[in-house]
Each structure stands twice: as C-alpha cells, then as structure tokens.
Write an enzyme that holds these catalytic residues in place. Structure first.
Site, PDB file in Angstrom:
ATOM      1  N   HIS A  18      25.422  27.221  54.625  1.00 53.20           N
ATOM      2  CA  HIS A  18      25.778  25.841  54.259  1.00 53.20           C
ATOM      3  C   HIS A  18      24.611  25.171  53.561  1.00 53.20           C
ATOM      4  O   HIS A  18      23.467  25.355  53.937  1.00 53.20           O
ATOM      5  CB  HIS A  18      26.138  25.030  55.500  1.00 53.20           C
ATOM      6  CG  HIS A  18      27.505  25.324  56.026  1.00 53.20           C
ATOM      7  ND1 HIS A  18      27.751  25.637  57.320  1.00 53.20           N
ATOM      8  CD2 HIS A  18      28.706  25.345  55.398  1.00 53.20           C
ATOM      9  CE1 HIS A  18      29.052  25.840  57.489  1.00 53.20           C
ATOM     10  NE2 HIS A  18      29.653  25.669  56.338  1.00 53.20           N
ATOM     11  N   GLU A  47      25.221  21.772  58.362  1.00 51.51           N
ATOM     12  CA  GLU A  47      26.312  20.943  57.909  1.00 51.51           C
ATOM     13  C   GLU A  47      26.531  19.878  58.971  1.00 51.51           C
ATOM     14  O   GLU A  47      26.595  20.191  60.156  1.00 51.51           O
ATOM     15  CB  GLU A  47      27.588  21.778  57.749  1.00 51.51           C
ATOM     16  CG  GLU A  47      28.703  20.991  57.066  1.00 51.51           C
ATOM     17  CD  GLU A  47      29.920  21.843  56.787  1.00 51.51           C
ATOM     18  OE1 GLU A  47      30.318  22.596  57.671  1.00 51.51           O
ATOM     19  OE2 GLU A  47      30.476  21.730  55.684  1.00 51.51           O
ATOM     20  N   ASN A  56      35.597  26.305  50.629  1.00 53.85           N
ATOM     21  CA  ASN A  56      35.096  24.978  50.973  1.00 53.85           C
ATOM     22  C   ASN A  56      33.973  24.577  50.022  1.00 53.85           C
ATOM     23  O   ASN A  56      33.068  25.373  49.753  1.00 53.85           O
ATOM     24  CB  ASN A  56      34.547  24.971  52.397  1.00 53.85           C
ATOM     25  CG  ASN A  56      35.654  25.060  53.434  1.00 53.85           C
ATOM     26  OD1 ASN A  56      36.824  25.222  53.100  1.00 53.85           O
ATOM     27  ND2 ASN A  56      35.276  24.938  54.683  1.00 53.85           N
ATOM     28  N   HIS A 109      33.265  29.727  53.470  1.00 51.22           N
ATOM     29  CA  HIS A 109      32.408  28.572  53.786  1.00 51.22           C
ATOM     30  C   HIS A 109      31.027  28.812  53.199  1.00 51.22           C
ATOM     31  O   HIS A 109      30.624  29.952  53.002  1.00 51.22           O
ATOM     32  CB  HIS A 109      32.222  28.444  55.303  1.00 51.22           C
ATOM     33  CG  HIS A 109      33.384  27.850  56.008  1.00 51.22           C
ATOM     34  ND1 HIS A 109      33.323  26.630  56.622  1.00 51.22           N
ATOM     35  CD2 HIS A 109      34.646  28.294  56.192  1.00 51.22           C
ATOM     36  CE1 HIS A 109      34.499  26.355  57.169  1.00 51.22           C
ATOM     37  NE2 HIS A 109      35.320  27.345  56.923  1.00 51.22           N
ATOM     38  N   ASP A 123      37.688  19.735  58.634  1.00 50.75           N
ATOM     39  CA  ASP A 123      36.649  20.766  58.584  1.00 50.75           C
ATOM     40  C   ASP A 123      36.072  20.989  59.991  1.00 50.75           C
ATOM     41  O   ASP A 123      36.491  20.341  60.952  1.00 50.75           O
ATOM     42  CB  ASP A 123      35.587  20.275  57.578  1.00 50.75           C
ATOM     43  CG  ASP A 123      34.748  21.393  57.011  1.00 50.75           C
ATOM     44  OD1 ASP A 123      35.043  22.567  57.289  1.00 50.75           O
ATOM     45  OD2 ASP A 123      33.777  21.094  56.278  1.00 50.75           O
ATOM     46  N   HIS A 124      35.076  21.872  60.053  1.00 43.99           N
ATOM     47  CA  HIS A 124      34.395  22.240  61.314  1.00 43.99           C
ATOM     48  C   HIS A 124      34.555  21.251  62.475  1.00 43.99           C
ATOM     49  O   HIS A 124      34.108  20.115  62.384  1.00 43.99           O
ATOM     50  CB  HIS A 124      32.893  22.363  61.085  1.00 43.99           C
ATOM     51  CG  HIS A 124      32.523  23.501  60.233  1.00 43.99           C
ATOM     52  ND1 HIS A 124      32.202  24.729  60.734  1.00 43.99           N
ATOM     53  CD2 HIS A 124      32.428  23.598  58.886  1.00 43.99           C
ATOM     54  CE1 HIS A 124      31.922  25.543  59.737  1.00 43.99           C
ATOM     55  NE2 HIS A 124      32.055  24.885  58.603  1.00 43.99           N
TER      56      HIS A 124
HETATM   57 ZN   LIG Z   1      31.789  25.415  56.756  1.00 43.81          ZN
END
Ligand SMILES: [Zn+2]
Length: 341
Positions: A212, A169, A271, A249, A95-96
């Site tokens: 998020h 996040e 996600n 997201h 992820d990110h």
């Molecule tokens: Zn994300």
C-alpha cells in the site's frame, strides 16, 4: 444509470473475468472525489467501483462527528442520487475493515441495507471487504463464513483477504514479518470454507508482494505468477469454475506489464487510492503556487475571491482525478466495456 443491482454487479464481474479486463475500485472521501470517479468512468464508457475506507468514512462524516459508518452512508447516498446522470454502472463497496472495526463499520452498513431492503429500497452498498489478514487463517475464515452467510441473504458480495499486503493504509501498518505472498494452500482453504456457503458470492484479495502506498522501485518484488499458482491449485482441486475473482490491492507504482499479467490471472477489481489522491491534489498545489497573492491576503491586501473560492481548485482537482481514473481503465483494458446500453 442507477447504482448497479446485484444481478448487474455479478454480470460485471463475470464479464470482466471472462474477457480478461478489470474494474478500477477508487477510494473516495467526499462528493468531489466521488464525482471525479463517475466522470472518469463515464468518459471511458467503463463501469467501475467506488469505495469508502473506514478513515474515508470518518472524514466524510465531519471532523466533529467522526463516524465511519455514517460518513460511508452519506457518500453512498450521494452516489445513489447522482449516478443516474452518468451513462455507466457503478457499484458501491467498502474497503479494508479489520475484525475489531466490524461493529463500527461493516455491520451497521449491512444493517442499513437490511433496513432498506425491508422497505423495498435497493441495497446501500453492493459489497463489503472484511480484512482478517492479520489473524490466523482459521480465525479469519471463521469470521468470513459468518459474514458471508449474512451478506448472501441481502445479495451483498463479500471481499476477503488471505495473506498480508505490505505498506500503510489508513494508519494500519503491516508488520515487517508479515506474509507478503499468499500460498496455494491458503487459497484452497479459502475455497473449502467459503464455497460451502451456498449462494454466497465473494471476491478474494490475494497478496503477491503488493504494497500500500507508493515506494521507490525495489521495495518489494511483485510476483503476479503467485496468482496463477493459486488459481491452478483451486481449479485442480475443485474444477475450472472454482477459479477466484481476484482483487489487486496495493498496486500503486506497478508497471503496466505487472497490472496486465495480474488481470490475465483473474484480477477483476484493482484498488486505487494513492495515485488518485495525488492526481486530485496536484492541480490544487499548482493553483496555490500560481495564485499565491490571490489565495492569501498578503501585506494587508484582500486576496482574490475567485482564487480562494474552493470551487475553483476543486473543479481542477476533479478533472485531474477523472483523467487518472481514465488511465486506470485503460491499464485494466476496460475502455468501452460498460454493460449499460
Ligand atoms: Zn488494500
């Protein structure tokens, strides 16, 4: 089945895009949460994606080590070892990863895959996300192009992000002034730069008001129609085949209509982190409250070994998280779509 190989992963994405369904991509940070995803996918007869964030990797490596790449490798190795006991395909993703963390996370993970391939072993991860959304678009894409050139050589798919997802996040807070909506111009530029990397394959996280974490309704207005505008612009400029495989997201708390609309516009990966975190923890809270004098040694008593054995509440947590994964598969119209025969 074993973890999907490149060909299977590409097929998963193409089939989902054509069939207007999507895969849940669930963040995990332990063996128990990874098992929950595998169970949820298997019981839904859906393929899916297991992903690890920088913070999840650091956590999984142990509090004394705190090495984000090492923890991600450990989780991926675990999934590689157990995945063939489940009758679906799973892909492994990270992820990110912001530009300043590439050298601690994505680059060593790509190196690990390069080493494995040189030794005739399968890739460690199927795809990695580079999140350059905090940078000016040109800088974001300069880095993305270099990464995609490297990923292409090892059959790794790259996920990039244009526009900024709100919320928080892993402790990264989006700025209040951040662009919460990707523009068609941004996406045309993404296509121009990344499609020039021949043989490279990428996914795009476009932002359409996503946030998020979970907020009460009304915090930000989700506009899935932004995705349609972006897709129409790129199809007009580069033909129908140029439409993006998109990633959703920050979808916690979205309505089913919003999720389905996004999938209709080309989202193939959604996600999910916050909702499955809650699903995992909920039965643990229940367990502790119900077995208060078993999990604690109250007033000189000895408690109950059965109640405080982590296996008891982790089993309940795994089951509940698997149920939430099944819900996600249903929301994304993925039930019964596995490519595994
Ligand atoms: Zn994300």
């Amino acid at each position: 089945m074993p973890v999907a190989d490149y060909k299977t992963y590409c097929q998963m994405i193409d089939r989902a895009f054509a069939g207007k369904y999507a895969y849940p991509a669930i963040n995990v940070s332990s063996m128990a949460t990874a098992s929950a995803v595998l169970k949820g996918l298997a019981e839904s007869r859906s393929d899916g994606i297991i992903q690890v964030s920088t913070g999840g990797g650091a956590s999984a490596s142990g509090s004394m080590v705190k090495d984000m790449a090492l923890g991600a490798i450990a989780i991926a190795e675990y999934v590689h070892r157990v995945a063939d006991r489940y009758p679906v395909y799973v892909a492994l993703h990270t992820d990110h990863c912001q530009a300043d963390k590439l050298d601690q996370f994505v680059n060593p993970l790509i190196e690990e895959t390069e080493r494995r391939r040189a030794a005739g072993r399968p890739n460690l991860f199927n795809s990695h996300m580079f999140d350059g959304s905090a940078l000016p678009l040109k800088e974001n894409l300069d880095i993305a192009v270099k990464l995609l050139e490297r990923c292409r050589k090892s059959e790794i798919i790259l996920e990039i992000e244009a526009g900024v997802v709100g919320g928080e996040e892993d402790g990264i807070q989006a700025k209040a002034s951040a662009k919460l909506y990707t523009t068609p111009e941004d996406t045309l530029e993404v296509a121009r730069r990344l499609n020039a990397v021949k043989g490279g394959r990428y996914l795009m996280a476009a932002t359409f008001g996503n946030v998020h974490g979970v907020y009460k309704p009304g915090h930000v207005k989700l506009k899935p129609s932004i995705l349609k505008e972006c897709q129409d612009a790129v199809a007009k400029a580069h033909g129908e085949k140029a439409r993006f495989a998109l990633v959703f997201h920050g979808g916690s708390g979205s309505t089913l209509e919003e999720i389905r609309e996004a999938v209709d516009y080309g989202v193939v990966k959604m996600n999910i982190d916050t909702d499955t975190q809650y699903a995992f923890t909920r039965p643990i809270a229940d367990h502790m409250l119900k077995n208060y004098d078993g999990v604690l040694k109250v007033d000189g008593e000895v408690g109950s070994k059965k109640a405080y054995d982590p296996r008891s509440y982790l089993a309940a947590a795994e089951k509940a998280m698997a149920e939430r994964v099944k819900q996600a598969v249903k929301d994304l119209r993925g039930g019964g779509t596995t490519l595994f025969k």
